[in-house]
Design a protein around this motif. Sequence first.
Motif, PDB file in Angstrom:
ATOM      1  N   THR A 172      16.083  -5.283  -3.806  1.00 10.94           N
ATOM      2  CA  THR A 172      15.671  -3.905  -3.573  1.00 10.94           C
ATOM      3  C   THR A 172      14.154  -3.856  -3.717  1.00 10.94           C
ATOM      4  O   THR A 172      13.546  -4.742  -4.323  1.00 10.94           O
ATOM      5  CB  THR A 172      16.311  -2.942  -4.588  1.00 10.94           C
ATOM      6  N   ALA A 173      13.549  -2.820  -3.171  1.00 14.88           N
ATOM      7  CA  ALA A 173      12.090  -2.733  -3.220  1.00 14.88           C
ATOM      8  C   ALA A 173      11.653  -1.280  -3.186  1.00 14.88           C
ATOM      9  O   ALA A 173      12.331  -0.417  -2.605  1.00 14.88           O
ATOM     10  CB  ALA A 173      11.473  -3.489  -2.048  1.00 14.88           C
ATOM     11  N   ILE A 174      10.525  -0.994  -3.819  1.00 17.51           N
ATOM     12  CA  ILE A 174       9.891   0.322  -3.728  1.00 17.51           C
ATOM     13  C   ILE A 174       8.915   0.287  -2.555  1.00 17.51           C
ATOM     14  O   ILE A 174       8.123  -0.649  -2.419  1.00 17.51           O
ATOM     15  CB  ILE A 174       9.154   0.677  -5.027  1.00 17.51           C
ATOM     16  N   LEU A 175       8.967   1.320  -1.722  1.00 14.07           N
ATOM     17  CA  LEU A 175       8.127   1.369  -0.530  1.00 14.07           C
ATOM     18  C   LEU A 175       6.965   2.332  -0.734  1.00 14.07           C
ATOM     19  O   LEU A 175       7.073   3.339  -1.447  1.00 14.07           O
ATOM     20  CB  LEU A 175       8.942   1.801   0.693  1.00 14.07           C
ATOM     21  N   GLY A 176       5.857   2.004  -0.089  1.00 12.90           N
ATOM     22  CA  GLY A 176       4.683   2.873  -0.073  1.00 12.90           C
ATOM     23  C   GLY A 176       4.149   2.992   1.338  1.00 12.90           C
ATOM     24  O   GLY A 176       4.498   2.204   2.228  1.00 12.90           O
ATOM     25  N   LYS A 177       3.282   3.971   1.561  1.00 14.27           N
ATOM     26  CA  LYS A 177       2.752   4.248   2.898  1.00 14.27           C
ATOM     27  C   LYS A 177       1.491   3.424   3.145  1.00 14.27           C
ATOM     28  O   LYS A 177       0.557   3.423   2.340  1.00 14.27           O
ATOM     29  CB  LYS A 177       2.439   5.738   3.026  1.00 14.27           C
ATOM     30  N   LEU A 178       1.492   2.695   4.265  1.00 18.07           N
ATOM     31  CA  LEU A 178       0.298   1.933   4.642  1.00 18.07           C
ATOM     32  C   LEU A 178      -0.785   2.893   5.116  1.00 18.07           C
ATOM     33  O   LEU A 178      -0.486   3.874   5.824  1.00 18.07           O
ATOM     34  CB  LEU A 178       0.634   0.930   5.748  1.00 18.07           C
ATOM     35  N   VAL A 224       3.907   4.090   8.515  1.00 17.70           N
ATOM     36  CA  VAL A 224       4.756   2.942   8.213  1.00 17.70           C
ATOM     37  C   VAL A 224       4.858   2.788   6.700  1.00 17.70           C
ATOM     38  O   VAL A 224       3.855   2.874   5.986  1.00 17.70           O
ATOM     39  CB  VAL A 224       4.191   1.654   8.842  1.00 17.70           C
ATOM     40  N   TYR A 225       6.074   2.537   6.217  1.00 20.36           N
ATOM     41  CA  TYR A 225       6.321   2.372   4.787  1.00 20.36           C
ATOM     42  C   TYR A 225       6.833   0.955   4.528  1.00 20.36           C
ATOM     43  O   TYR A 225       7.798   0.515   5.149  1.00 20.36           O
ATOM     44  CB  TYR A 225       7.331   3.414   4.295  1.00 20.36           C
ATOM     45  N   ARG A 226       6.173   0.263   3.591  1.00 22.15           N
ATOM     46  CA  ARG A 226       6.504  -1.128   3.314  1.00 22.15           C
ATOM     47  C   ARG A 226       6.532  -1.383   1.805  1.00 22.15           C
ATOM     48  O   ARG A 226       6.054  -0.581   1.004  1.00 22.15           O
ATOM     49  CB  ARG A 226       5.489  -2.067   3.977  1.00 22.15           C
ATOM     50  N   ASN A 227       7.072  -2.545   1.434  1.00 19.88           N
ATOM     51  CA  ASN A 227       7.190  -2.971   0.041  1.00 19.88           C
ATOM     52  C   ASN A 227       5.798  -3.008  -0.611  1.00 19.88           C
ATOM     53  O   ASN A 227       4.895  -3.696  -0.126  1.00 19.88           O
ATOM     54  CB  ASN A 227       7.835  -4.359   0.001  1.00 19.88           C
ATOM     55  N   GLN A 251       4.558  -6.489  -1.542  1.00 16.05           N
ATOM     56  CA  GLN A 251       4.115  -7.319  -0.417  1.00 16.05           C
ATOM     57  C   GLN A 251       2.808  -6.784   0.173  1.00 16.05           C
ATOM     58  O   GLN A 251       1.970  -7.554   0.639  1.00 16.05           O
ATOM     59  CB  GLN A 251       5.204  -7.363   0.656  1.00 16.05           C
ATOM     60  N   TYR A 252       2.650  -5.455   0.150  1.00 14.89           N
ATOM     61  CA  TYR A 252       1.456  -4.820   0.710  1.00 14.89           C
ATOM     62  C   TYR A 252       0.773  -3.998  -0.389  1.00 14.89           C
ATOM     63  O   TYR A 252       1.123  -2.829  -0.604  1.00 14.89           O
ATOM     64  CB  TYR A 252       1.825  -3.919   1.890  1.00 14.89           C
ATOM     65  N   PRO A 253      -0.187  -4.577  -1.098  1.00 13.52           N
ATOM     66  CA  PRO A 253      -0.847  -3.865  -2.209  1.00 13.52           C
ATOM     67  C   PRO A 253      -1.554  -2.585  -1.773  1.00 13.52           C
ATOM     68  O   PRO A 253      -1.754  -1.684  -2.599  1.00 13.52           O
ATOM     69  CB  PRO A 253      -1.858  -4.901  -2.731  1.00 13.52           C
ATOM     70  N   ASP A 254      -1.940  -2.487  -0.496  1.00 12.19           N
ATOM     71  CA  ASP A 254      -2.640  -1.285  -0.024  1.00 12.19           C
ATOM     72  C   ASP A 254      -1.687  -0.114   0.174  1.00 12.19           C
ATOM     73  O   ASP A 254      -2.144   1.030   0.342  1.00 12.19           O
ATOM     74  CB  ASP A 254      -3.365  -1.578   1.303  1.00 12.19           C
ATOM     75  N   ALA A 255      -0.380  -0.392   0.205  1.00  9.38           N
ATOM     76  CA  ALA A 255       0.587   0.694   0.396  1.00  9.38           C
ATOM     77  C   ALA A 255       0.572   1.614  -0.818  1.00  9.38           C
ATOM     78  O   ALA A 255       0.545   1.158  -1.962  1.00  9.38           O
ATOM     79  CB  ALA A 255       1.978   0.113   0.606  1.00  9.38           C
ATOM     80  N   THR A 256       0.568   2.910  -0.582  1.00 13.24           N
ATOM     81  CA  THR A 256       0.480   3.898  -1.665  1.00 13.24           C
ATOM     82  C   THR A 256       1.762   4.711  -1.755  1.00 13.24           C
ATOM     83  O   THR A 256       2.378   5.046  -0.745  1.00 13.24           O
ATOM     84  CB  THR A 256      -0.708   4.848  -1.435  1.00 13.24           C
ATOM     85  N   LYS A 257       2.134   5.047  -2.989  1.00 16.90           N
ATOM     86  CA  LYS A 257       3.317   5.878  -3.206  1.00 16.90           C
ATOM     87  C   LYS A 257       3.009   7.321  -2.847  1.00 16.90           C
ATOM     88  O   LYS A 257       1.869   7.785  -2.965  1.00 16.90           O
ATOM     89  CB  LYS A 257       3.760   5.789  -4.664  1.00 16.90           C
ATOM     90  N   VAL A 258       4.042   8.038  -2.428  1.00 11.05           N
ATOM     91  CA  VAL A 258       3.901   9.447  -2.087  1.00 11.05           C
ATOM     92  C   VAL A 258       4.170  10.273  -3.336  1.00 11.05           C
ATOM     93  O   VAL A 258       5.214  10.096  -3.975  1.00 11.05           O
ATOM     94  CB  VAL A 258       4.875   9.845  -0.961  1.00 11.05           C
ATOM     95  N   PRO A 259       3.269  11.171  -3.736  1.00 14.22           N
ATOM     96  CA  PRO A 259       3.473  11.971  -4.946  1.00 14.22           C
ATOM     97  C   PRO A 259       4.779  12.771  -4.892  1.00 14.22           C
ATOM     98  O   PRO A 259       5.091  13.416  -3.880  1.00 14.22           O
ATOM     99  CB  PRO A 259       2.259  12.912  -4.959  1.00 14.22           C
TER     100      PRO A 259
END
Length: 658
Positions: A508-514, A519-522, A525-533
């Motif tokens: 399982t993985a937590i996704l964030g927005k690139l 696009v939402y990715r792990n 895997q993608y440190p630049d991806a940010t969580k949505v408040p």
Amino acid sequence: MSGRVTDKVEGREMDITRVPSSLNHSENLPYVHKVGIPQRQNLLKEFTATLKETFFHDDPMRPFKDQPKSRKLVLGLQSLFPILKWGREYNFSKFKGDLIAGLTIASLCIPQDIGYANLANLPAQNGLYSSFVPPLVYAIMGSSRDIAIGPVAVVSLLLGTLLQNEVDHKKPEYLSLAFTATFFAGITQVTLGFFRLGFLIDFLSHAAIVGFMAGAAITIALQQLKGLLGIRKFTKKTDIVSVMHSVFSTAHHGWNWQTILIGVSFLAFLLFTKYIGKKNKKLFWVPAIAPMISVIISTFFVFITHAEKYGVQIVNHIQQGVNPPSANKIFFTGPYLVKGFRIGAVAGMIALTEAVAIGRTFAAMKDYQLDGNKEMVALGTMNIIGSMTSCYVATGSFSRSAVNFMAGCNTAVSNIVMSCVVLLTLLVITPLFKYTPNAILASIIISAVMGLIDIDAVILIWKIDKLDFIACMGAFFGVVFASVEIGLLIAVTISFAKILLQVTRPRTAILGKLPRTTVYRNIQQYPDATKVPGILIVRVDSAIYFSNSNYVKERILRWLIDEEEEVKENNQPNIQYLIVEMSPVTDIDTSGIHALEELYRSLHKKDVQLVLANPGQAVIDKLHASDFATLVGEDNIFLTVADAVLTCSPKMQEHFLA
């Protein structure tokens, strides 16, 4: 504004609705796509489609559609006997390549067959028999252009070990049990092919096979120390501890220096020719004919010096003539029937694994298709016929197939040429093998099995997957330190354990927005991806079944707890929505539905809304059938994570409107 359109990709209807918001007066608000509900399939059609995809995914009946009966008969015969198809286009140009290849592999197989028969504790002529009849049958029924058929080291060792555990090899029942095991090996292979169950051999992972083959190679090489050193009294066990104890306990009185001189000299010669062949691919024929040259020279040397009088062990007698019938020696009743079936089933599966792997490898290199199920029927049929003509289990040999390929074979006629040479050997040449020293056979086997140890593959397995490496090493050490059957059992057990681990503990993985995308990715895997408040997005990378449903639910709740603790520490908005990305979830069962229901209730108590993104057709169909879609709310099931976030997050709506 709302309506229904058809998804051109998946052919299903979906809702296209504007974001349900107090801001819906704006015409600039983007569309949000809702997952469509597939039409309910007829139960019989659904079952038939599943059955067809499982067992007939290659659609073997396609060539027969819209054909007259006479044409269907021809196609059916060509399907069963591929030689009827490619034989019509055969010409002299192809025969020249097959002739050279057949003569080359014959020079390799004859000394190997005698040695492998010894490995199986069988008379030398049975090894030669097994390179005469089975290749002829395979040439008629097989679809591979490159496989060279005959006895192989691993199956010979396995068969010899399992048979020796049941009856002493000096008793007449031993040979009969070998034919019985060969018969049932063929029955097993034909059954798997006829009922299209070839996928069962795929449960033995590549890593486990690499380890098993390497362990078998070491074991086989250690067994040859008996012939290489001239030891007369040798342990019947195959583990390295017993073998080395047997070797060193006889060092002072059991070794024969003349035998060692012959064996080590020719082993060095064989390994040198292999080195030449690897360095220059055009000289492939050098290591191919080296075993026959070694046999001729060593036999002549022993004959003129009468080295047998000085303790050099020789082959002595090889029965002359073609394969005698052996159907009357097969046990169809009595206590040996079950033993023969058990041994044959195991040997047949290992032989299949090796042959199919070899066939697929060379088919890919020459860019043609190989039907695994037809191969199984062909291999099984040849072993059934072989068991009735004094042969033991034969299969595709990697070393001979590689030589066959490099020698320029075009069709299975190379197997026919090889069979003809073996026939000539049985009729005329076998008396000349009387003075062949056992040491040279041991040298040939040792040099042959060294190719089964693939160090590069082991290193690659270590780099790619540590669990695969454990399976590889488990099979290797099981064979080397216990026995062939224990190593095989460990290989199968670890392979199944890995499957169970992956099924019961899916990722399982937590996704964030690139940034600057939807696009939402792990986020790992993608440190630049940010969580949505205010939103937690989790992806489940597996089907949800009874075996993992509870784990998936608990894993998601743990993600939520961790996230809630983090937002409290950073004074961020509380989590209001939990979005589950379900595109990797290929299927779900009743236990999975119950787990989602429990997850929904747990989230409801925390004032967190459960939202689903992009469930597949099979999943959404079951969600509606169980009324879970009604429970969670159809407005909370979206086509993409972006749509779900856009609907759930007011800040995202303001961003789009701005």
